[in-house]
Design a protein around this motif. Structure first.
Motif, short mmCIF file in Angstrom:
data_model
loop_
_atom_site.label_atom_id
_atom_site.label_comp_id
_atom_site.label_asym_id
_atom_site.label_seq_id
_atom_site.Cartn_x
_atom_site.Cartn_y
_atom_site.Cartn_z
N GLY A 250 -62.02 29.16 64.43
CA GLY A 250 -62.20 30.26 63.33
C GLY A 250 -61.84 31.73 63.71
N ALA A 251 -61.59 31.96 65.14
CA ALA A 251 -61.38 33.08 65.86
C ALA A 251 -59.96 33.64 65.43
CB ALA A 251 -61.78 33.08 67.38
N THR A 252 -59.81 34.92 65.80
CA THR A 252 -58.40 35.28 65.73
C THR A 252 -58.15 35.93 67.02
OG1 THR A 252 -59.38 37.52 64.96
CG2 THR A 252 -58.36 35.83 63.24
N GLY A 253 -58.49 37.06 67.23
CA GLY A 253 -58.23 37.83 68.69
C GLY A 253 -58.67 36.84 69.94
N PRO A 254 -59.57 36.41 69.91
CA PRO A 254 -60.05 35.47 71.19
C PRO A 254 -59.31 34.30 71.28
CG PRO A 254 -62.17 36.15 69.83
CD PRO A 254 -60.96 36.67 69.11
N LEU A 255 -58.63 33.69 70.09
CA LEU A 255 -57.86 32.55 70.00
C LEU A 255 -56.59 32.96 70.64
CD1 LEU A 255 -57.16 29.42 69.45
CD2 LEU A 255 -56.85 30.10 67.08
N ARG A 256 -56.13 34.18 70.12
CA ARG A 256 -54.60 34.64 70.51
C ARG A 256 -54.89 34.78 72.13
NH1 ARG A 256 -54.58 37.58 65.52
NH2 ARG A 256 -55.48 39.57 66.70
N GLY A 257 -55.89 35.43 72.45
CA GLY A 257 -55.96 35.56 74.02
C GLY A 257 -56.10 34.28 74.62
N ALA A 258 -56.79 33.26 74.37
CA ALA A 258 -56.79 31.88 74.91
C ALA A 258 -55.53 31.38 74.94
CB ALA A 258 -57.83 31.13 74.20
N GLN A 259 -54.74 31.36 73.87
CA GLN A 259 -53.36 30.94 73.85
C GLN A 259 -52.60 31.48 74.73
OE1 GLN A 259 -52.84 31.68 69.53
NE2 GLN A 259 -53.32 29.29 68.96
N LEU A 260 -52.60 32.97 74.98
CA LEU A 260 -51.76 33.50 75.81
C LEU A 260 -51.88 33.13 77.40
CD1 LEU A 260 -49.41 35.71 76.26
CD2 LEU A 260 -51.37 37.41 76.18
N LEU A 261 -53.50 33.14 77.40
CA LEU A 261 -53.86 32.83 79.01
C LEU A 261 -53.49 31.49 79.39
CD1 LEU A 261 -55.49 33.68 81.65
CD2 LEU A 261 -57.38 33.05 80.09
N LEU A 262 -53.80 30.38 78.43
CA LEU A 262 -53.73 29.31 78.99
C LEU A 262 -52.51 28.49 78.72
CD1 LEU A 262 -57.33 28.12 77.64
CD2 LEU A 262 -56.71 28.50 80.03
N ARG A 263 -51.63 29.10 77.59
CA ARG A 263 -50.42 28.38 77.26
C ARG A 263 -49.24 29.27 77.52
NH1 ARG A 263 -53.73 24.88 76.96
NH2 ARG A 263 -53.81 23.03 75.62
N GLY A 264 -49.37 30.58 77.84
CA GLY A 264 -48.51 31.46 78.06
C GLY A 264 -47.87 31.96 76.81
N LYS A 265 -48.36 31.60 75.59
CA LYS A 265 -47.78 32.12 74.53
C LYS A 265 -48.60 32.24 73.13
CE LYS A 265 -43.82 30.90 71.23
NZ LYS A 265 -42.56 30.32 70.94
#
Length: 311
Positions: A250-265
């Motif tokens: 249900g998050a937006t910014g934190p989810l995008r941050g986790a995607q960028l950090l852990l998946r690179g995109k």
């Protein structure tokens, strides 16, 4: 560039990230040194925001901070003052008000002051008053809504609460939020202490999670508001809690941050998978879940060039 006054913190966090990557593999989002430095800086800032609460609790605070009739009023400081006086109910109630209204970038705590202080009529909508008569509060809010909106000077909810309203009777308004919060707390035995005592059988992390889920009963308190309310209780040491993970569903910014950090995109990876992986990372490098959530949220806004964010 890492700031000199936080060099030791940067070295600690950097070494922890190195050790994590040696065991689990490189983190795709911080292969670029500038991205790595940006994340470290944001973790430092997030840790400092937690440390701010500890510094507040260690100070002798101005009594005017607890007076909504004073321009010095601050709900966080007021909560600490009431806790020190042994008024636990009021301390926790002020945390709810702090989260519900938030701090407007121009108006500051204006909405909290005006509502809590009943627009300066000499009384308060404190916990005893609201919990004894939530319908009376809604009638008051209805009678004074236009006055609250029309009084001179800037006013408003915080950025995270910008879609909230002062409506007294709609399901989406402040009246419903207040009454549902009162029902939630009173369901546990009559006051905040009795309510939280129900969860004492759980360890602090499970207690946090159980309370987070229980807060679905509070109107207008979604993921961010629940997380902020519980982490503020934790930081003010009003309830013994531990943040189990970053609550990315249900998050937006934190989810995008986790995607960028852990998946690179950004856009890659499911929230539940990333939440579990970010929990492993947080625990491995010794960073609390709320600190990591805040850090990755701010980092993804400008991952390769550090920017300071106020909250």
């Amino acid at each position: 560039m890492i700031r000199n006054n936080y060099r030791r913190d940067a070295e600690r966090i950097g070494a922890a990230l190195d050790a994590f990557e040696a065991e689990y593999g490189a983190l795709p989002g911080i292969l670029d040194p500038s991205f790595r430095e940006g994340l470290i800086d944001q973790i430092i800032d997030s840790e400092q925001r937690v440390a701010y609460f500890a510094r507040l609790r260690g100070r002798t605070l101005d009594a005017n901070s607890a007076d909504p009739g004073s321009t010095s009023f601050d709900p966080l400081r007021a909560s600490i003052i009431h806790a020190e006086r042994g008024n636990y109910d009021e301390a926790v109630w002020l945390v709810f008000l702090f989260v519900h209204f938030g701090r407007h970038r121009l108006a500051g705590w204006r909405y909290v002051r005006d509502v809590y202080g009943r627009l300066g009529d000499g009384r308060l909508w404190d916990w005893p008053s609201v919990s004894a008569d939530p319908i009376g509060f809604r009638y008051w809010l209805d009678d004074h809504q236009q006055e609250l909106l029309a009084a001179p000077g800037p006013r408003g909810f915080s950025n995270h609460r910008k879609y909230e309203s002062l409506n007294a009777w709609e399901k989406t308004g402040t009246g419903e939020a207040f009454e549902s919060y009162v029902r939630w707390i009173l369901s546990g035995g009559g006051d905040h202490a009795a309510f939280f005592a129900q969860f004492d059988v759980l360890d602090p992390a499970d207690r946090f999670d159980a309370l987070y889920r229980s807060m679905s009963a509070v109107a207008r308190f979604g993921r961010i508001a629940r997380f902020d309310y519980l982490t503020t209780l934790l930081k003010l040491e009003l309830v013994q809690l531990d943040v189990p993970h970053s609550y990315l569903v249900g998050a937006t910014g934190p989810l995008r941050g986790a995607q960028l950090l852990l998946r690179g995109k950004v856009g890659e990876g499911l929230a539940r998978d990333l939440q579990r992986e970010l929990q492993v990372l947080s625990q491995s490098i010794g960073i609390r879940g709320d600190v990591m959530e805040d850090a990755v949220c701010n980092w993804q806004k400008s991952p390769d060039a550090y920017q300071r964010f106020s909250g």
